[in-house]
Design an enzyme around this catalytic site. Structure first.
Site, short mmCIF file in Angstrom:
data_model
loop_
_atom_site.label_atom_id
_atom_site.label_comp_id
_atom_site.label_asym_id
_atom_site.label_seq_id
_atom_site.Cartn_x
_atom_site.Cartn_y
_atom_site.Cartn_z
CE LYS A 163 16.49 26.15 85.09
NZ LYS A 163 17.18 25.58 83.91
CG ASP A 191 14.91 25.22 81.08
OD1 ASP A 191 14.79 24.22 80.35
OD2 ASP A 191 16.02 25.63 81.48
CD GLU A 218 16.00 26.84 77.98
OE1 GLU A 218 17.21 26.61 78.13
OE2 GLU A 218 15.43 27.83 78.47
CG ASP A 243 19.93 24.60 77.43
OD1 ASP A 243 21.12 24.57 77.05
OD2 ASP A 243 19.63 24.87 78.61
CE LYS A 267 22.17 26.90 79.51
NZ LYS A 267 21.58 25.88 80.41
#
Length: 370
Positions: A163, A191, A218, A243, A267
């Site tokens: 992250k 990400d 991402e 995403d 998701k």
């Protein structure tokens, strides 16, 4: 078979350590657990993890919508009729995908138990035998992230997801530190969670990240900036994953028309559950866009649901459903076999929910009856 009763639990799952992304620091993970009971006595569990920054929902709004609006609409409905279930929910209220996901997952779990079949057999059958599990590093000091990466590789993981999204300079330093720590051969994914905001900053960062041989990057730009994603994709040698930019059908259609990313992270909390997730997978497959099934740091309930979508879908090439591994206490017993996840052949979601733990972690409980 008819839905007779719906119970709603507000839960806060304790985390082993805080989880930090570009837009928030989580000390614990708020969740809504739904329990459906049919007239014939079968039970199904679902879960909603709302995120104000991604789905526009909160814990409180999700509970209210399920308890006062969607729940009463579904009493008396047949949980096998998923197209109708979603039509009833969509006619009742626009968006609120996490709330709808909780009820969708519970319906699938209930139907699977009624028929004696795992959920993946209800939605296409098992295709994959196993998926490697990636350890996710939350944002921290570069040296601390590097040390955690080494420790998790020693524990059995074979790939790392980082992250980032603070600023370009510090994020590049984080990636450099982790790459030095794990060596040249360990897959690293990054990400950004929209943290670099636009194509200009993203291209600047990606130029500096070339030496670190990333698997993919991402959601580097804002969720609604499809033009920025397309520009980054056109100018990058590193695959780009979208995403937050794709929630449901409208965004997936825009993605496929613009070919704005190489990969998409689907998701259940963003799209409304198992049934719509499979539809998104099929659309992506028709356009040659690889899929990942991800999560919002969910318990064994929603994580299992995501795995059933992944295991039944050829175009799904990776998963990121590691919420249960982050929890100090969980209501379910989803089993990981690090560095892999393998599903069992038990009916429904294939997990057992410990109702004593659910009652212990619940901060509020509501009931909808016919």
């Amino acid at each position: 078979m008819k839905i007779e009763k719906i119970e709603v639990f507000a839960v806060r799952f304790p985390l082993k350590v805080p989880f930090v992304v570009s837009y928030h620091r989580y000390e614990d993970m708020p969740s809504v657990i739904v329990k459906l009971t049919s007239a014939c006595g079968h039970v199904g569990y679902g879960e909603a993890v709302a995120d104000e920054h991604v789905t526009g929902e909160s814990l409180e709004s999700t509970i209210s919508i399920i308890h006062r609006l969607l729940g009463p609409q579904l009493i008396g409905e047949n949980p096998m009729h998923m197209e109708r279930i979603h039509d009833v929910m969509d006619r009742s209220i626009r968006d609120v995908p996490a709330a709808k996901a909780a009820l969708d997952i519970a319906c699938h779990d209930l139907v699977g138990k009624k028929l004696g079949l795992p959920v993946y057999d209800l939605i296409g059958g098992r295709y994959h035998d196993a998926f490697p599990v990636t350890h996710v590093l939350s944002i921290g000091d570069p040296d601390a992230m590097a040390e955690e990466a080494k420790q998790q590789l020693d524990a059995g993981y074979t790939s790392i997801k980082m992250k980032v999204g603070v600023d370009v300079a510090s994020d590049v330093a984080r990636v450099a530190a982790v790459r030095r720590a794990v060596g040249p051969d360990v897959p690293i994914r990054v990400d950004v969670n929209q943290g670099w905001e636009n194509a200009g900053k993203t291209l600047q960062a990606m130029q500096q990240l070339i030496p670190y041989a990333l698997d993919w990057i991402e959601q580097p730009v804002r969720a609604d900036d499809f033009e920025g994603m397309a520009e980054v994709k056109a100018k990058s040698v590193v695959p780009i994953m979208i995403d937050e930019g794709v929630r449901g059908m409208p965004e997936m259609r825009r993605l496929t028309l613009m070919q704005a990313a190489h990969k998409v992270n689907i998701k259940l909390m963003k799209c409304g559950g198992i049934y719509p997730a499979k539809k998104l997978v099929h659309i992506a497959e028709m356009s040659g866009i690889e899929c990942q099934i991800g999560s919002m740091v969910e318990s064994s309930i929603a994580s299992s649901a995501g795995f059933h979508v992944a295991f039944s879908s050829k175009i799904v090439r990776s998963v990121e459903l590691t919420g249960p591994l982050r929890f100090a206490q969980d209501v379910g017993n989803l089993q990981y076999d690090l560095p892999f996840i393998r599903l069992n052949e038990q009916p429904g979601l294939g997990i057992e929910v410990d109702e004593a733990v659910l009652e212990q972690l619940a901060t509020a409980r509501y009931e909808v009856t016919g």
